[in-house]
Design an enzyme around this catalytic site. Sequence first.
Site, mmCIF file in Angstrom:
data_model
loop_
_atom_site.group_PDB
_atom_site.id
_atom_site.type_symbol
_atom_site.label_atom_id
_atom_site.label_comp_id
_atom_site.label_asym_id
_atom_site.label_seq_id
_atom_site.Cartn_x
_atom_site.Cartn_y
_atom_site.Cartn_z
ATOM 1 N N HIS A 31 28.808 -34.028 24.024
ATOM 2 C CA HIS A 31 28.730 -35.639 23.920
ATOM 3 C C HIS A 31 28.569 -35.832 22.424
ATOM 4 C CE1 HIS A 31 26.474 -39.545 25.023
ATOM 5 N NE2 HIS A 31 26.016 -39.033 23.829
ATOM 6 N N GLU A 32 27.711 -35.091 21.854
ATOM 7 C CA GLU A 32 27.475 -35.617 20.467
ATOM 8 C C GLU A 32 28.579 -35.500 19.613
ATOM 9 O OE1 GLU A 32 24.800 -37.290 19.857
ATOM 10 O OE2 GLU A 32 23.787 -36.760 21.330
ATOM 11 N N HIS A 90 30.604 -38.480 19.566
ATOM 12 C CA HIS A 90 30.178 -39.500 18.449
ATOM 13 C C HIS A 90 30.699 -39.203 17.153
ATOM 14 C CE1 HIS A 90 27.374 -41.688 20.852
ATOM 15 N NE2 HIS A 90 26.534 -40.595 21.169
ATOM 16 N N HIS A 121 34.214 -40.133 16.597
ATOM 17 C CA HIS A 121 34.329 -41.797 16.604
ATOM 18 C C HIS A 121 34.246 -41.832 14.873
ATOM 19 C CE1 HIS A 121 32.904 -45.450 18.403
ATOM 20 N NE2 HIS A 121 34.210 -45.927 17.786
HETATM 21 ZN ZN LIG Z 1 25.016 -40.528 22.645
#
Ligand SMILES: [Zn+2]
Length: 656
Positions: A446-447, A450, A453
């Site tokens: 998940h992290e 980011h 991104h």
């Molecule tokens: Zn998050």
Amino acid sequence: MAENPFFAPSDLPYELPPFAEIREEHYLPAFERGMAEQLEEVEAIAGSSEPPTFENTITALERSGRILDRTTTVFFSVASSNTTDGIMEIEKQISPQLTRHSDAILLNRRLWERIKQVTTDDPEESWLLEKYRQDFIRAGADLSEPQQERLRELNEELSRLSTEFAQSLLKATTESALVVTDPKELDGFDEAKIESLRKDDGTYVLPLLNFTAQPGLSQLTDRDVRRRLYELSVGRAPGNFAIAAKMAALRAERAALLGFPNHAAYVVADQTAKTVEAVEEMLGQLVGPAMRNAKKEAEALAEQAGFPIEPWDWPYYTEKVRQARYDFDDAAMRPYFELNRVYRDGVFFAATKLYGITFTERPDLGGYHPDVTVFEVSNEDGSPLGLFVLDPYARPNKRGGAWMNNLVDQSFLFGTKPVVMNNLNVTKPASGPTLLTYDEVTTAFHEFGHALHGLFSQVRYPRVSGTKVPRDFVEYPSQVNEMWATWPEVLANYAKHHETGEPMPAELVEKLKAAETFNQGFKTVEYLAATLLDWAWHKLAPGETVEDPEAFEAAALEAAGVAYPLIRPRYRTNYFAHIFSGGYAAGYYSYIWSEVLDAESVEWFKENGGLTRANGDHFRRELLSRGGSLDPLTAFKNFRGREPGIGPLLARRGLV
Ligand SMILES: [Zn+2]
């Protein structure tokens, strides 16, 4: 003053902050000089005798405040991950000053008059110009002098309270920790875990994680110890109730000043949701099915326990039912989830397959702590992309949870490449390899979503770089990246026994997947309850005050249809850091809002053959590389080829 490392750009690769040179006493002078420098720059822009243009106004503002930007970025990163009493003191002192500083820019009338006169035909420029206009209007640029004065007071008071909330919460993780003297009370934990909790005075201390259902609840066999742990968790930092109520009232007053009926309406106006009604409509579709699922789950748990369960029993019997039904055992999985392997052969491997990027450890580059590792990231053709900085371990001076932050923003304006960072809170073993839980593996993916991104950002202006998108959009790419954690080709590559190197047995893999939709009723209700609590606090009408915050919390959950004694909100008011010390006030709904887009995108990847370079390139080009440089829903449509719908989300959570 050349010795202050913040006064000049870092000369390390990628302008990585020179952590080894930064000392606590550098921060305040750097903040002060940074603010003074930016105010001078802004004065020059506002007082210019030339007619306002995009270049001499907006671009000039983007260029301003370099020292302050460097200082703020490093300071708040370290304050979150590796704080000290000194840093906490500086934070208290500097937070209201920073608020005053940003007000001094956003409430500068001559500057605002110039911005209003700027015009441009370029699409990226006009999107950014509109952002600036909104920033100024939403900060109160159009208000009268006395109204602006009140707004400044409100902002400063809110920023002071928010720091107070965060600091008392950090203290509570250790002050409200579970302390036992007899290790037998920790029955259920393995020996290494128990050993890691032992203190010099012979006691055992289990610190609290930042959410309600402490992981220990699923393992501790002593029911009374579970009860104590649970009560410590939900009762921590009781002084924060009053702070929260005060903040909610001040936010309502500020919203009214700015022409909104409540803080929630003010917040969503510049999100992709846009209206309070849109958010409530979406949440409304989830409450009924989620509560029905949760109650069904509770029945199964009571049956397993043989008695009516209490909230501190839920995770424990969930594990039992999960083992009975799927023979799923978190402890049996952990030897296959060794931290380094999860990253190198899992998280990084998936990114290489999708985007062609590669990772090289740079032991010559360091962070603010010996446990921090820096990786250089390169494109498929070998060209440099940026740095990825990883800080995986929990520390008493690190805030709870997991998060990504930027140390350097990508921008063509400055020619900077991104330096992005992931923080997790994995318990560091006393010795030996770090074995993760399945949840922690998912968090790592998940992290890193980011991080991608931030790394793939290809924009001109720092204001819209990488993850600088609306709150209810920012979780979307990270949630999509979670899909690769269980993608067969990826899982097979990283889930190998840390001692033997044997791949995870096929039946464990099967169980992992079968158990994925398990306990979704609990998870959805726990999340929705927190969301609706956030919503209730921020729909307070101006002038409305809450005398008894705990009673308010109970009434809010009741009214929203999520009052259920067996499942408390994932965060109660007193430790809801997202909304009282983070940027998520009236924004906790964002996770599920983003999940609508996430579920749509996972479906797209599956329809198009999954883990391929072509798919990765499409997602990177249309979505990840655009940052906040265009309307986020337009970027989504360019990627997906259609408007988002709620169907895939409901199906995924078993809520149809
Ligand atoms: Zn998050």
